[in-house]
Design a protein around this motif. Sequence first.
Motif, short mmCIF file in Angstrom:
data_model
loop_
_atom_site.label_atom_id
_atom_site.label_comp_id
_atom_site.label_asym_id
_atom_site.label_seq_id
_atom_site.Cartn_x
_atom_site.Cartn_y
_atom_site.Cartn_z
N ASP A 22 32.92 38.39 64.69
CA ASP A 22 33.34 37.74 65.93
C ASP A 22 34.73 38.20 66.37
O ASP A 22 35.37 37.57 67.21
CB ASP A 22 33.33 36.21 65.76
N PHE A 23 35.20 39.31 65.75
CA PHE A 23 36.49 39.94 66.05
C PHE A 23 37.68 39.05 65.68
O PHE A 23 38.78 39.21 66.22
CB PHE A 23 36.59 40.34 67.53
N GLU A 24 37.47 38.16 64.75
CA GLU A 24 38.58 37.37 64.24
C GLU A 24 39.26 38.14 63.11
O GLU A 24 38.62 38.50 62.11
CB GLU A 24 38.09 36.01 63.72
N ARG A 25 40.55 38.38 63.27
CA ARG A 25 41.29 39.15 62.27
C ARG A 25 41.92 38.22 61.23
O ARG A 25 42.44 37.17 61.57
CB ARG A 25 42.40 39.96 62.95
N SER A 26 41.86 38.64 59.98
CA SER A 26 42.42 37.83 58.90
C SER A 26 43.16 38.72 57.92
O SER A 26 42.79 39.88 57.69
CB SER A 26 41.33 37.07 58.14
N SER A 27 44.23 38.18 57.35
CA SER A 27 44.96 38.82 56.26
C SER A 27 44.98 37.86 55.09
O SER A 27 45.40 36.70 55.24
CB SER A 27 46.38 39.18 56.68
N ILE A 28 44.53 38.31 53.93
CA ILE A 28 44.38 37.44 52.77
C ILE A 28 45.05 38.09 51.56
O ILE A 28 44.75 39.23 51.23
CB ILE A 28 42.89 37.19 52.45
N ILE A 29 45.96 37.37 50.94
CA ILE A 29 46.55 37.86 49.68
C ILE A 29 45.52 37.65 48.58
O ILE A 29 45.20 36.51 48.22
CB ILE A 29 47.85 37.11 49.35
N LEU A 30 44.98 38.73 48.06
CA LEU A 30 43.91 38.64 47.08
C LEU A 30 44.41 38.36 45.67
O LEU A 30 43.85 37.54 44.95
CB LEU A 30 43.09 39.93 47.07
N LYS A 31 45.49 39.05 45.31
CA LYS A 31 45.84 38.99 43.88
C LYS A 31 47.26 39.51 43.66
O LYS A 31 47.77 40.32 44.42
CB LYS A 31 44.85 39.87 43.10
N PHE A 32 47.86 39.01 42.58
CA PHE A 32 49.10 39.56 42.03
C PHE A 32 48.83 39.86 40.57
O PHE A 32 48.37 38.99 39.84
CB PHE A 32 50.26 38.57 42.14
N GLU A 33 49.11 41.08 40.18
CA GLU A 33 48.94 41.45 38.77
C GLU A 33 50.32 41.64 38.14
O GLU A 33 51.19 42.28 38.72
CB GLU A 33 48.14 42.75 38.65
N THR A 34 50.50 41.08 36.96
CA THR A 34 51.78 41.22 36.28
C THR A 34 51.83 42.55 35.50
O THR A 34 50.80 43.05 35.05
CB THR A 34 52.01 40.07 35.30
N ILE A 54 40.92 28.01 44.80
CA ILE A 54 41.32 28.92 45.88
C ILE A 54 40.67 30.29 45.70
O ILE A 54 40.26 30.94 46.67
CB ILE A 54 42.85 29.06 45.94
N ALA A 55 40.57 30.74 44.45
CA ALA A 55 39.96 32.05 44.17
C ALA A 55 38.51 32.08 44.65
O ALA A 55 38.05 33.08 45.22
CB ALA A 55 40.05 32.35 42.68
N ALA A 70 46.35 52.28 38.65
CA ALA A 70 44.97 52.53 39.06
C ALA A 70 44.02 51.56 38.37
O ALA A 70 43.08 51.03 39.00
CB ALA A 70 44.58 53.97 38.73
N GLU A 71 44.25 51.29 37.08
CA GLU A 71 43.42 50.33 36.36
C GLU A 71 43.57 48.92 36.96
O GLU A 71 42.59 48.17 37.08
CB GLU A 71 43.84 50.30 34.88
N LYS A 72 44.80 48.60 37.35
CA LYS A 72 45.05 47.29 37.95
C LYS A 72 44.30 47.14 39.28
O LYS A 72 43.72 46.08 39.56
CB LYS A 72 46.54 47.09 38.18
N PHE A 73 44.32 48.20 40.11
CA PHE A 73 43.61 48.15 41.39
C PHE A 73 42.11 47.98 41.18
O PHE A 73 41.45 47.20 41.88
CB PHE A 73 43.90 49.40 42.22
N ASP A 74 41.57 48.71 40.23
CA ASP A 74 40.14 48.58 39.92
C ASP A 74 39.79 47.15 39.50
O ASP A 74 38.78 46.58 39.94
CB ASP A 74 39.74 49.55 38.79
N THR A 75 40.65 46.57 38.67
CA THR A 75 40.42 45.20 38.19
C THR A 75 40.47 44.19 39.33
O THR A 75 39.60 43.32 39.46
CB THR A 75 41.47 44.83 37.12
N MET A 76 41.50 44.31 40.19
CA MET A 76 41.66 43.36 41.29
C MET A 76 40.51 43.43 42.28
O MET A 76 40.00 42.41 42.74
CB MET A 76 43.01 43.60 42.00
N LEU A 77 40.07 44.63 42.61
CA LEU A 77 38.97 44.79 43.56
C LEU A 77 37.65 44.28 42.99
O LEU A 77 36.88 43.61 43.68
CB LEU A 77 38.84 46.26 43.97
N SER A 78 37.41 44.58 41.72
CA SER A 78 36.15 44.15 41.11
C SER A 78 36.10 42.63 40.97
O SER A 78 35.04 42.02 41.11
CB SER A 78 35.97 44.82 39.74
N GLU A 79 37.24 42.00 40.69
CA GLU A 79 37.28 40.54 40.58
C GLU A 79 36.94 39.87 41.90
O GLU A 79 36.41 38.75 41.92
CB GLU A 79 38.67 40.08 40.12
N CYS A 80 37.22 40.55 43.01
CA CYS A 80 36.91 40.00 44.34
C CYS A 80 35.58 40.53 44.87
O CYS A 80 35.26 40.33 46.05
CB CYS A 80 38.03 40.34 45.31
#
Length: 233
Positions: free
Chosen positions: A156-168, A115-116, A179-189
Amino acid sequence: MHPEEFTLFEKANNEKELQKMKTDAGKSVTPLQEAKKQLSLEEVIHKANKWDVNNVNSKKIDKLIGEMIALQNLPFNFVEGLGFRRLIQEITPRYNFRGCNFFTEFVCKELYGKIAIKVKELVKKFDHMSFTSDIWSDPSSNSSLLSLTCHGLASDFERSSIILKFETFNHRHTGDIMAEKFDTMLSECNISNDQVHGMIRDEGSNMKRAMRLAKLQDLDCAVHKMQLAIPSS
């Protein structure tokens, strides 16, 4: 043994067997007893015909059950419930039931990895994205989770919402750690800060600090502001 004695012995034995048959015939067999006899026979037959865990059909059902757990946000012990097992037994009697531990391993490792990869492909169709995030704690497990959900509009103007990540979280909910968690989640994607159109957050001071340290454009959540204002009015 003499012939006369054998004849008497055989006659007595036959009379004994006849008497036993008459006695058994007089006894009534209840429907429950009959059902138990049939069930035991069916169980023996089904057990002998169960699929091996490496059977193609068995693996297909494993995959479908794992996807159901993920899609419906079900607890892993759902597969050990009586109702679920009765249903599967009726639909696919040859399926060999797998336990909670198997599906925990299957969903968290094999299914999550696939899924990832798919999520990373979906994100590529957005040039810029908006995000929502929140953090909450579960007292029963003494754990906290930080979520990150992406919202984008494709060409094509199709809107989507995607759950990217949950960090513990196993420590304090400080803005620096978040802030470190956000950096990690964004970089992983594979999402750069330039692609972040905005981050919707609550009024928590730790969340505001996290946005500032992560250098992300952020906005207040209007609904959360209203929720805070109502008790004070």
